[in-house]
Design a protein around this motif. Structure first.
Motif, short mmCIF file in Angstrom:
data_model
loop_
_atom_site.label_atom_id
_atom_site.label_comp_id
_atom_site.label_asym_id
_atom_site.label_seq_id
_atom_site.Cartn_x
_atom_site.Cartn_y
_atom_site.Cartn_z
N MET A 72 0.82 -1.20 0.00
CA MET A 72 0.00 0.00 0.00
C MET A 72 0.86 1.26 0.00
O MET A 72 0.49 2.30 0.52
CB MET A 72 -0.94 0.03 1.21
N ALA A 73 2.04 1.17 -0.54
CA ALA A 73 2.95 2.31 -0.57
C ALA A 73 2.39 3.41 -1.47
O ALA A 73 1.82 3.15 -2.52
CB ALA A 73 4.32 1.87 -1.08
N GLU A 74 2.55 4.66 -1.04
CA GLU A 74 2.06 5.79 -1.80
C GLU A 74 3.12 6.86 -1.85
O GLU A 74 4.03 6.91 -1.03
CB GLU A 74 0.79 6.36 -1.14
N ASN A 75 3.02 7.73 -2.86
CA ASN A 75 3.94 8.85 -2.94
C ASN A 75 3.73 9.77 -1.75
O ASN A 75 2.61 10.08 -1.38
CB ASN A 75 3.73 9.62 -4.25
N LYS A 76 4.83 10.20 -1.14
CA LYS A 76 4.77 11.07 0.02
C LYS A 76 4.35 12.47 -0.40
O LYS A 76 4.91 13.05 -1.32
CB LYS A 76 6.14 11.11 0.72
N ILE A 77 3.37 13.01 0.28
CA ILE A 77 2.89 14.37 0.03
C ILE A 77 3.37 15.25 1.17
O ILE A 77 3.32 14.84 2.34
CB ILE A 77 1.36 14.39 -0.07
N SER A 78 3.83 16.43 0.86
CA SER A 78 4.41 17.30 1.89
C SER A 78 3.37 17.68 2.93
O SER A 78 2.17 17.78 2.63
CB SER A 78 5.01 18.56 1.26
N GLU A 79 3.83 17.91 4.15
CA GLU A 79 2.94 18.32 5.22
C GLU A 79 2.26 19.65 4.89
O GLU A 79 1.10 19.86 5.24
CB GLU A 79 3.72 18.44 6.54
N ASN A 80 2.98 20.53 4.22
CA ASN A 80 2.42 21.83 3.87
C ASN A 80 1.22 21.69 2.94
O ASN A 80 0.18 22.32 3.13
CB ASN A 80 3.51 22.69 3.20
N ILE A 81 1.36 20.83 1.94
CA ILE A 81 0.25 20.58 1.02
C ILE A 81 -0.93 19.96 1.77
O ILE A 81 -2.09 20.34 1.58
CB ILE A 81 0.71 19.68 -0.14
N GLU A 82 -0.64 19.00 2.63
CA GLU A 82 -1.72 18.36 3.39
C GLU A 82 -2.47 19.38 4.24
O GLU A 82 -3.70 19.31 4.36
CB GLU A 82 -1.13 17.26 4.28
N GLU A 83 -1.75 20.34 4.83
CA GLU A 83 -2.41 21.36 5.66
C GLU A 83 -3.37 22.21 4.83
O GLU A 83 -4.49 22.52 5.26
CB GLU A 83 -1.36 22.24 6.33
N TYR A 84 -2.94 22.60 3.63
CA TYR A 84 -3.82 23.39 2.76
C TYR A 84 -5.06 22.60 2.37
O TYR A 84 -6.19 23.12 2.43
CB TYR A 84 -3.07 23.81 1.49
N LEU A 85 -4.87 21.36 1.98
CA LEU A 85 -6.01 20.54 1.56
C LEU A 85 -6.96 20.27 2.73
O LEU A 85 -8.18 20.22 2.55
CB LEU A 85 -5.51 19.23 0.96
N GLU A 86 -6.40 20.15 3.92
CA GLU A 86 -7.22 19.93 5.10
C GLU A 86 -8.11 21.14 5.38
O GLU A 86 -9.30 20.99 5.71
CB GLU A 86 -6.31 19.66 6.30
N VAL A 87 -7.56 22.35 5.22
CA VAL A 87 -8.35 23.57 5.41
C VAL A 87 -9.47 23.64 4.37
O VAL A 87 -10.62 23.98 4.68
CB VAL A 87 -7.46 24.82 5.34
N LEU A 88 -9.15 23.29 3.13
CA LEU A 88 -10.16 23.32 2.07
C LEU A 88 -11.27 22.32 2.36
O LEU A 88 -12.45 22.60 2.13
CB LEU A 88 -9.50 23.02 0.72
N TYR A 89 -10.91 21.16 2.86
CA TYR A 89 -11.92 20.15 3.18
C TYR A 89 -12.77 20.58 4.37
O TYR A 89 -14.00 20.42 4.37
CB TYR A 89 -11.26 18.81 3.49
N ARG A 90 -12.13 21.15 5.37
CA ARG A 90 -12.85 21.57 6.57
C ARG A 90 -13.90 22.63 6.24
O ARG A 90 -14.97 22.68 6.87
CB ARG A 90 -11.84 22.11 7.59
N ASN A 91 -13.62 23.45 5.25
CA ASN A 91 -14.54 24.54 4.91
C ASN A 91 -15.35 24.29 3.64
O ASN A 91 -16.24 25.07 3.32
CB ASN A 91 -13.74 25.84 4.73
N GLY A 92 -15.05 23.20 2.93
CA GLY A 92 -15.76 22.93 1.69
C GLY A 92 -15.79 21.46 1.36
O GLY A 92 -15.43 21.04 0.26
N SER A 93 -16.25 20.63 2.34
CA SER A 93 -16.21 19.18 2.16
C SER A 93 -17.10 18.71 1.02
O SER A 93 -16.86 17.66 0.43
CB SER A 93 -16.60 18.47 3.45
N ASN A 94 -18.15 19.47 0.71
CA ASN A 94 -19.03 19.11 -0.40
C ASN A 94 -18.68 19.91 -1.65
O ASN A 94 -19.53 20.25 -2.47
CB ASN A 94 -20.50 19.35 -0.01
#
Length: 237
Positions: free
Chosen positions: A1-23
């Protein structure tokens, strides 16, 4: 189940987008800037980068929405964060004011295998301590029963599409029921309503329900789904 590593910075941005726009609602640059404490100009540059990577759709001066690929990553990191918050408070008894920052530090390092073990230990939680929905796992199971029956983590494969729970829907949405979370009692109660994997579900948005029920149409039957169930019935989007 190995996956390409995504930077923590990118994950933080995507998390904010999901938190405010999950739909897949559009989230403004200003809102992202305020939440992350980063200058608007720097946020704009990152959004352009994320669009090139295929994680978002960006409209200058308006904001960004998650693509399917961005949604997949955002749900995964959000799930880990919220499960960790639950673990830190319920099991480790960490002070509530310290939980968010500690979960932020731990979420990027938590393996998928450890996430699954935490979920099982916590009895498939649906809400984090702040009463936000914990997204579904991205493992290719129909229900938690299937997860329990698979002992070899290396044999588990990832789901190839994204899910949202009924209680996360914020606009008129149709989808196929593709995952149901919970213990045996909850799964049996949902089955008694004739909601099963493959059921066609429609949520007609007028306004976000303020009570304890979500009005939906399932295979042409009008139902009022209790909140506890709505948190745990996921449709493919």
């Amino acid at each position: 189940m190995a996956e390409n590593k995504i930077s923590e910075n990118i994950e933080e941005y995507l998390e904010v987008l999901y938190r405010n726009g999950s739909n897949k609602e559009q989230v403004s640059t200003t809102q992202i800037s305020n939440e992350l404490g980063i200058a608007p100009g720097s946020v704009t540059q990152m959004l352009k980068k994320l669009e090139k990577l295929g994680y978002i759709d960006y409209t200058p001066y308006k904001g960004a929405t998650l693509t399917d690929e961005g949604m997949k990553i955002a749900q995964k990191i959000t799930r880990k964060h919220r499960i960790l918050e639950k673990f830190l408070i319920d099991v480790l008894k960490v002070k509530e004011e310290n939980v968010h920052s500690q979960a932020c530090e731990m979420e990027h390092a938590l393996s998928d295998e450890a996430e699954r073990a935490l979920c099982a230990m916590l009895n498939n939680p649906d809400l984090c301590p702040d009463n936000n929905i914990i997204p579904a796992c991205n493992f290719d199971f129909d229900s938690c029963r299937q997860c329990y029956s698979q002992n070899d983590f290396d044999q588990i494969v990832n789901r190839q599409f994204n899910l949202l729970s009924i209680s996360e829907l914020t606009s008129t949405t149709e989808g196929i029921v593709s995952f149901i979370r919970g213990n045996s009692d909850l799964l049996d109660a949902i089955a008694e309503l004739e909601i099963t994997i493959g059921s066609q579900l429609k949520f007609e948005y007028t306004e976000i329900p303020t009570g304890n029920y979500y009005p939906v149409i399932v295979d042409d039957n009008e139902l009022n789904i209790p909140l506890e169930m709505a948190n745990n019935i996921f449709i493919r989007i």
